[in-house]
Design a protein around this motif. Structure first.
Motif, short mmCIF file in Angstrom:
data_model
loop_
_atom_site.label_atom_id
_atom_site.label_comp_id
_atom_site.label_asym_id
_atom_site.label_seq_id
_atom_site.Cartn_x
_atom_site.Cartn_y
_atom_site.Cartn_z
N LEU A 146 53.29 32.65 -3.16
CA LEU A 146 53.21 34.04 -3.24
C LEU A 146 52.36 34.72 -2.32
N PRO A 147 52.19 36.08 -2.17
CA PRO A 147 51.23 36.75 -1.50
C PRO A 147 49.74 36.62 -2.45
N MET A 148 48.82 36.39 -1.85
CA MET A 148 47.73 36.28 -2.66
C MET A 148 46.35 36.82 -2.04
N LEU A 149 45.47 37.39 -3.01
CA LEU A 149 44.24 37.47 -2.37
C LEU A 149 43.02 36.60 -3.15
N VAL A 150 42.50 35.94 -2.46
CA VAL A 150 41.39 35.13 -2.91
C VAL A 150 39.98 35.73 -2.72
N VAL A 151 39.18 36.01 -3.54
CA VAL A 151 37.85 36.67 -3.52
C VAL A 151 36.86 35.82 -3.62
N GLN A 152 36.15 35.15 -2.87
CA GLN A 152 35.03 34.11 -3.08
C GLN A 152 33.71 34.19 -2.84
N GLY A 153 32.61 33.80 -3.52
CA GLY A 153 31.29 34.13 -3.21
C GLY A 153 30.94 33.00 -2.03
N GLY A 154 30.05 33.46 -1.11
CA GLY A 154 29.61 32.44 0.00
C GLY A 154 28.81 31.51 -0.49
N ARG A 155 28.18 31.42 -1.62
CA ARG A 155 27.39 30.41 -2.24
C ARG A 155 28.00 29.89 -3.33
N ASP A 156 29.36 30.11 -3.76
CA ASP A 156 29.79 29.58 -4.96
C ASP A 156 29.88 28.10 -5.04
N PRO A 157 29.21 27.48 -5.95
CA PRO A 157 29.08 25.92 -5.96
C PRO A 157 30.30 25.39 -6.26
N TYR A 158 31.45 26.14 -6.65
CA TYR A 158 32.74 25.45 -6.84
C TYR A 158 33.70 25.68 -5.80
N GLY A 159 33.07 26.06 -4.58
CA GLY A 159 33.88 26.20 -3.25
C GLY A 159 33.44 27.39 -2.58
N THR A 160 32.88 27.21 -1.29
CA THR A 160 32.55 28.69 -0.55
C THR A 160 33.97 28.67 0.46
N PRO A 161 34.00 29.94 0.93
CA PRO A 161 35.04 30.19 1.76
C PRO A 161 35.25 29.41 2.86
N ASP A 162 34.11 28.67 3.30
CA ASP A 162 34.54 27.81 4.44
C ASP A 162 35.09 26.46 4.07
N GLN A 163 35.07 26.17 2.86
CA GLN A 163 35.55 24.84 2.44
C GLN A 163 37.13 24.85 1.84
N PHE A 164 37.60 26.01 2.05
CA PHE A 164 39.26 26.17 1.85
C PHE A 164 39.80 25.48 2.71
#
Length: 219
Positions: A146-164
Motif C-alpha cells: 500500500l502507499p506508505m510513509l515511513v518516518v525514521q530517526g537518523g540515529r535510530d538503533p532499530y534501523g536508520t534510513p540508509d539501512q532500509f
C-alpha cells in the motif's frame, strides 16, 4: 479529546479521539510501541497538529497496556496474535461517514498496521520508527503493498534510513536527522525533530488526499 472503550478478544482497548476542526478528510489511526503508550511525544505531536489540517486522529491503546495502567496483568506486548486481534476488533469503530481510515503507529504499532492494513481495507499506512533491525523485517514492511510513509530517526538503533532496502515508489521514507527511536535529538543539534515529523505526515497526507484549506492558505 474524548475517549472510547472497545472490547476485543485480547481485552478492553481504548480509543483517544482528536477530532478534526473542520469536516474531516480522513481518520488517522495510530498504535503505540511496546515501551511507550499513546503519550509518546511523536503520537501526541501528530494528534495536536492534524486536526487543524482536517484530519481526525485516533490513538489506540492496546489491551495489555490499558490493563497494566489499572494494575491488571495483560498479555505480553510481543504477543503478535493478541496485538493484531485487538487492532482488528477496534477497526470497525474508526470509520466515520465513509471517509478513509489510514492505519499507522510507532515502532511495534507500525508493525501491527503493516500486518493488518491490507486485509482491513486501509488505503495507506504510516510507520513511525519502524523497528527494521528487530523485531520488524523488510518483508513485513514491503508485504503491505500500500502507499506508505515511513518516518525514521537518523540515529535510530532499530534501523536508520540508509539501512532500509530499496523501496517501491509508493513508499516515502523521511529521515529525521540526529533523531533516535523516540525522535529525541541532542540539544546541540538545534533540530526540532517533532516538528519535522508532523510536517512530513501532513505533507504526505496532502499528497495522498489533496491539500487541506490550511495548506492551500500556507498555514
Amino acid at each position: 479529546m474524548s475517549e472510547q472503550y472497545v472490547d476485543t478478544p485480547a481485552g478492553r482497548a481504548a480509543i483517544a479521539w482528536y477530532e478534526a476542526r473542520s469536516p474531516a478528510r480522513a481518520v488517522v489511526a495510530l498504535g503505540h510501541g511496546s515501551a511507550t503508550g499513546v503519550d509518546a511525544p511523536d503520537l501526541q505531536a501528530i494528534a495536536a497538529a492534524l486536526p487543524a489540517a482536517g484530519i481526525t486522529v485516533a490513538l489506540i491503546t492496546q489491551p495489555y497496556r490499558l490493563a497494566r495502567s489499572h494494575g491488571v496483568p495483560g498479555p505480553r506486548a510481543s504477543d503478535e496474535e493478541s496485538l493484531d486481534a485487538a487492532w482488528r476488533a477496534v477497526w470497525p469503530y474508526l470509520g466515520t461517514g465513509g471517509i478513509p481510515v489510514i492505519a499507522g503507529g510507532r515502532s511495534a504499532g507500525s508493525q501491527v498496521a503493516c500486518r493488518t492494513a491490507k486485509s482491513l481495507g486501509a488505503p495507506a499506512v504510516i510507520a513511525l520508527s519502524y523497528p527494521l533491525l528487530g523485531p520488524g523485517s523488510p518483508y513485513e514492511l514491503l508485504a503491505t503493498g500500500l502507499p506508505m510513509l515511513v518516518v525514521q530517526g537518523g540515529r535510530d538503533p532499530y534501523g536508520t534510513p540508509d539501512q532500509f532496502p530499496p523501496l517501491p515508489p509508493t513508499v516515502r521514507l523521511v529521515d529525521i536527522p540526529f533523531a533516535n527511536h523516540t525522535f529525541g535529538v541532542p540539544a546541540r543539534s538545534g533540530s526540532s525533530a517533532l516538528q519535522k515529523v508532523t510536517e512530513a505526515v501532513i505533507a504526505w497526507l496532502d499528497d495522498l488526499l489533496g491539500p487541506s484549506v490550511l495548506s492551500r492558505c500556507g498555514g
